[in-house]
Write an enzyme that holds these catalytic residues in place. Structure first.
Site: not given
Length: 694
Positions: A476-477, A480, A483
């Protein structure tokens, strides 16, 4: 001697940074920004005003970034310097947002005939800049203008105080025992961590703390019901007026003042509520649409959640002798039921997910998807021996970098997050590469406290063994981080996650989690820490079968948080601590299915909305989950490592940053607007509801 915070090229010199350097550096850089603004306004234009101002502000941002970061991961000596610097930075940005001369420059640029022919990123930067001037109070007069600025400063102070209270409450509580029988049921990894925690305090025996790995181990595995109750109540009453630390770090007054000031800020801008103000920079069109989305999802999910909880209650009574499930029984009972039904547990999976193997597998997954490689650089200075630094490369060329701080420790903020060191931008010295911080709170390696020298991999000795939940957190991190790091935009205001609608910012992170459940990817991220053998097929099958175990209960819990947050900020005024509790109770009555302790003060530790960027925006997790599930469904159609589809996601979503509206980017990738069907399907909720209707 020059201040290292005032003058460094790309990566912060963490081996040279001292707390006393923070305030002087920030003050100096703010004055440089003000001087640059004054000079730029004499000759208005993109190249003469905005470009040099961006250059000066980038230096300020890059200096403030490590100060803010070190306060989060080391706290202690960095707290006071951070708060002093935060006050100055907040004043500067508020002052800038109300500068009418600069606002007029943006207006003139937007009205110029050649504006429509500008590159997309520049046009979007101007468009979003105009919006942010309005939200920053540029149109306010006299006392209202001054009040808005004072409120902004105070809100920054209060957010920091809220987070400090939660951290201090977490650190202040522990339970020490020298009787191992009290800890019956705890896995060996948790016992080793508790023994290490005790040893670090010069104690014999074991020390249970409220840090994530310790707390969760007790709630899920401890056979001692009294211990579960003790730890649960200490956790859910943190930073409140009740519980074992009642009143010591109480956030009640902090919440009340935050909500009152937010409501006032909205009124000053002519809006009905802070929720309306929050949505001005998000995808969702209005408050009614958000509430409709959340309540519709709750109506769909709650029947399945009620069935799941009924099964849990029946199992507890028949198999465990628990006639009434208490809040501290839920996770423990669920683990027992999961074991009976699927014969699989997070602890059984742990040996197959050593940190180093998972990390290498994550990098391999990303390489297959997006054609980038990851390379560690042990020469880069960090703030702790566990921290690693990596470069991202495309075709052998460095395109970005990131720090990874994976393990829980005292004085480190709980949870997991990504933050920016610096953004990709075209500067006076050339192209600046984007760099990120990725922070998690996994169980630390069961190695000797004299663990590896700075720069060495934490997995080089006895590895940290991750639960599968922690594996998904890491993915998940990193989503980020991608992105931020894979953007092709070179205008700071819309580079990476800058300018991205907040309710779309979770799309890449939740999207990447999907690979944690794909057998092809699991083979890449798993391997027994001693033998290297792959995850056995039987265990893999059980893990995948258990994927949606109690997923409806998890969904309604997230909806509880989201509805509480949004309704709280839909009010046209603030709220007392009692009213906050009443609202949360009402939301729970509508959507929750599990019991809650009367003493529970969840809101007092809800840092996402009181100390983070999620106020009136926690719904973003579910909103973006619709986008991520729908995006991943295309990979399910084409193949999870289909390179053409990976390139489409890279080019349409990751590389675009905030240079275009999020819905337009999603529609470009998917070929249509998003639908909720994929989310319900991936959660197993549709199947449950269809069964109920037969």
């Amino acid at each position: 001697m020059s201040n290292p915070l005032s003058n460094f090229s790309l990566l912060p010199p963490f081996d040279q940074l001292q707390p006393q350097q923070a305030e002087p550096a920030i003050s100096e850089l703010i004055e440089q920004c003000r001087a640059q603004l004054e000079a730029g306004l004499k000759n208005p234009g993109w190249d003469t005003t905005l470009v040099p101002l961006e250059e000066a502000q980038d230096s300020l941002n890059r200096a403030f970034s490590p100060v803010s970061h070190l306060n989060s991961v080391l706290s202690g000596p960095w707290r006071a310097p951070y708060e002093a610097a935060l006050a100055k930075v907040t004043d500067y940005w508020t002052e800038l947002g109300q500068n009418r001369d600069l606002y007029r420059v943006y207006q003139q640029l937007a009205e110029a005939g050649e504006f429509s022919h500008w590159p997309q990123a520049r046009r979007q930067a101007v468009k979003l800049g105009l919006r942010d001037f309005v939200l920053g109070g540029v149109g306010l007069e006299g006392g209202a203008r001054e009040r808005f600025a004072a409120n902004s400063r105070r809100l920054a102070e209060l957010g920091s105080r809220f987070a400090n209270n939660v951290l201090d409450a977490t650190n202040a509580w522990s339970y020490h025992t020298e009787d191992e029988a009290e800890l019956a049921g705890l896995p060996q990894t948790a016992l080793a961590a508790a023994a290490a925690a005790a040893q670090a305090k010069d104690l014999s025996g074991w020390l249970i703390t409220l840090e994530g790995p310790s707390f969760l181990a007790v709630m899920i595995h401890a056979e001692n019901r009294e211990l579960r109750e003790r730890v649960h109540l200490a956790f859910v009453t943190r930073a409140s007026e009740t519980g074992p630390q009642g009143g010591q770090f109480d956030n009640s007054a902090v919440m009340e003042e935050i909500l009152a000031l937010r409501a006032e800020q909205a009124k000053l801008l002519g809006m009905s509520s802070y929720a309306e103000l929050s949505l001005a920079s998000k995808m969702a069109p209005d408050c009614e649409k958000v509430l409709e989305f959340l309540e519709d999802l709750a109506a769909r999910a709650r029947p399945a959640a009620e069935r799941e909880f009924a099964e849990l209650r029946e199992f507890a009574a028949e198999k465990l002798g628990l006639e009434e499930l208490q809040p501290w029984d839920i996770a423990w009972t669920a683990e027992k039921l999961k074991q009976q039904r699927y014969a699989v547990s997070q602890e059984e999976l742990r040996p197959y997910f050593p940190y180093g193997k998972v990390l290498a597998g994550l990098f391999a997954v990303v390489e297959k998807l997006f054609g980038i490689t990851v390379e560690e650089d042990t020469s880069v200075a960090t703030w702790h021996r566990d921290v690693q630094f990596f470069w991202l490369l495309r075709d052998g060329e460095r395109i970005a970098g990131f720090y990874l701080d994976p393990f829980a420790r005292e004085n480190k903020r709980g949870g997991a997050w990504m933050n920016t060191v610096c953004v990709r931008r075209q500067g006076a010295a050339g192209l600046q590469l984007p760099v990120a911080y990725l922070v998690c709170n996994f169980s630390s390696p069961a190695a000797d406290a004299s663990s590896p020298a700075a720069g060495a991999s934490p997995a080089a000795d006895a590895p940290s063994l991750l639960t599968h939940y922690e594996v998904t957190t890491l993915f998940h991190e990193f989503g980020h981080g991608l992105h931020h790091m894979l953007t092709r935009v070179d205008v700071a205001a819309v580079s990476g996650i800058n300018g991205v609608a907040w309710d779309a910012v979770e799309l890449p992170s939740q999207f990447l989690e999907n690979w944690c459940w794909q057998p092809q990817a699991i083979a890449m991220i798993s391997g027994h820490h001693e033998t290297g053998e792959p995850l056995p097929q039987a265990l893999l099958d059980k893990m995948l079968a258990a994927k949606n175990f109690q997923s409806a209960m998890f969904t309604v819990r997230q909806l509880e948080f989201a509805l509480f947050d949004f309704r709280l900020h839909c009010r046209d005024s603030g709220a007392s601590a009692g009213e906050i509790q009443q609202l949360l109770n009402a939301v729970r009555a509508q959507v929750a299915v599990v019991p809650v302790a009367e003493e529970n003060r969840f809101q007092h530790g809800f840092s996402h909305i009181f100390a983070g960027g999620y106020a009136a925006g926690y719904y973003s997790y579910k909103w973006a989950e619709v986008l991520s599930a729908d995006a991943f469904s295309l990979f399910e159609e084409k193949g999870i490592f289909d390179r053409d589809t990976g390139d489409r996601f890279l080019h349409s979503i990751l590389e675009q940053g905030g240079s275009r509206d999020a819905l337009d980017l999603f529609t470009e990738f998917r070929g249509r607007e998003p639908t909720i069907d994929a989310l319900l399907h991936h959660s197993g909720i549709v199947e449950c509801d269809e069964t109920a209707h037969e």
